[in-house]
Design an enzyme around this catalytic site. Structure first.
Site, PDB file in Angstrom:
ATOM      1  N   ILE A   6       0.859  -1.187   0.000  1.00 53.45           N
ATOM      2  CA  ILE A   6       0.000   0.000   0.000  1.00 53.45           C
ATOM      3  C   ILE A   6       0.895   1.236   0.000  1.00 53.45           C
ATOM      4  O   ILE A   6       1.692   1.441   0.920  1.00 53.45           O
ATOM      5  CB  ILE A   6      -0.943   0.002   1.211  1.00 53.45           C
ATOM      6  CG1 ILE A   6      -1.915  -1.194   1.105  1.00 53.45           C
ATOM      7  CG2 ILE A   6      -1.719   1.321   1.297  1.00 53.45           C
ATOM      8  CD1 ILE A   6      -2.835  -1.355   2.290  1.00 53.45           C
ATOM      9  N   ASP A  12      -4.167  -3.684  19.383  1.00 54.29           N
ATOM     10  CA  ASP A  12      -2.883  -3.029  19.649  1.00 54.29           C
ATOM     11  C   ASP A  12      -2.779  -1.734  18.845  1.00 54.29           C
ATOM     12  O   ASP A  12      -1.771  -1.460  18.199  1.00 54.29           O
ATOM     13  CB  ASP A  12      -1.743  -3.984  19.282  1.00 54.29           C
ATOM     14  CG  ASP A  12      -0.385  -3.522  19.810  1.00 54.29           C
ATOM     15  OD1 ASP A  12      -0.356  -2.688  20.738  1.00 54.29           O
ATOM     16  OD2 ASP A  12       0.644  -3.993  19.290  1.00 54.29           O
TER      17      ASP A  12
END
Length: 282
Positions: A86, A190
């Site tokens: 990406i 997280d």
């Protein structure tokens, strides 16, 4: 030993370029370009194939919800994971509010029980998701706080003051959380500033999950540990999926899990923060 031949075999094409990049605290990472011009992001964790499988499964679980962009898992091998590459971009003006709204939408995805179908990792420490549980209070105490406390005890980070304070917290934990229970919600697990990126459309992309189904306040707690999330993020989140009253009071309690994990990962520099949080609630 180079992983290149095996990656080429899995992708069925030659690698033309390979550039090392940051992979977090415990991973090795690189970006490769193949002869067809495709780019991929590669991660490996040495001999730990479990963490690769857990990361792939976590990304696939998050991708079940069409809310926040998630990198596609292209190949899962026992030595590496190949992810969609990406291209990084810049925040657009509405980035924080868009992200907050998208994250709230992700939190609307539910499960039957708290936990996950497999244990995984929080950093390089095990995250215990099994057995799955109907009761959030029991799950978070046993599988999150008590597990990390016992690990800290094993690591010789616990003194008598800490032990006495933690025992008092055990006696008060249920009364603090009782009445705020919600159905099990899909959590990244997280989420801090290093575990999302911005794509070339200016939108958020979630990476490096520690997925389980839990209380969304526990997920938001990690966003507060190191900062990086502004008021627009929380405002938009609240507009999309309002939190239970006094949620900010409980945030440090849920943050304690991550502070204890950092104590176990990085040592006594996190001791004072951990015991300070405990004493806030006893």
């Amino acid at each position: 030993m180079s992983l290149t031949p095996r990656i080429e075999e899995k992708l069925s094409e030659k690698i033309i370029t390979k550039t090392s990049v940051g992979g977090g605290c415990i991973a090795n990472a690189c970006i490769i370009t193949t002869e067809s011009g495709n780019k991929y992001f590669i991660k490996s964790y040495g001999s730990n194939s479990d963490i690769l499988r857990n990361e792939a499964n976590g990304l696939k679980e998050l991708a079940k919800v069409d809310a926040v962009r998630i990198p596609k898992v292209i190949v899962l091998d026992e030595e590496f994971i190949v992810l969609e590459f990406i291209e990084q971009g810049r925040n657009k003006k509405s980035f924080s509010s868009d992200f907050g709204r998208q994250y709230a939408k992700m939190h609307k995805f539910k499960a039957e029980k708290f936990g996950f179908y497999e244990n995984n990792f929080i950093g390089s420490n095990p995250q215990i998701n099994l057995p799955e549980n109907d009761n959030w209070i029991d799950f978070f105490w046993q599988n999150r706080l008590l597990y990390q406390y016992q690990l800290a005890e094993h690591n010789h980070f616990i003194d008598s003051d800490f032990k006495d304070s933690f025992k008092k917290l055990e006696n008060s934990f249920s009364s603090i959380v009782s009445g705020t229970e919600e159905p099990p919600t899909l959590l990244h697990g997280d989420l801090w500033g290093g575990n999302f990126m911005v794509d070339n459309n200016g939108s958020a992309v979630l990476i490096d999950p520690a997925v389980y189904y839990g209380h969304r306040e526990a997920d938001l707690a990690m966003t507060k540990l190191f900062g990086g999330f502004d008021s627009d993020f929380y405002k938009a989140y609240q507009e999309e999926f309002p939190l239970i009253e006094d949620w900010e009071y409980r945030i440090d309690l849920y943050m304690l899990y991550h502070v204890l994990n950092h104590l176990n990962l990085f040592g006594t520099g996190y001791y004072s923060q951990a015991i300070s949080i405990i004493k806030k609630y006893i």
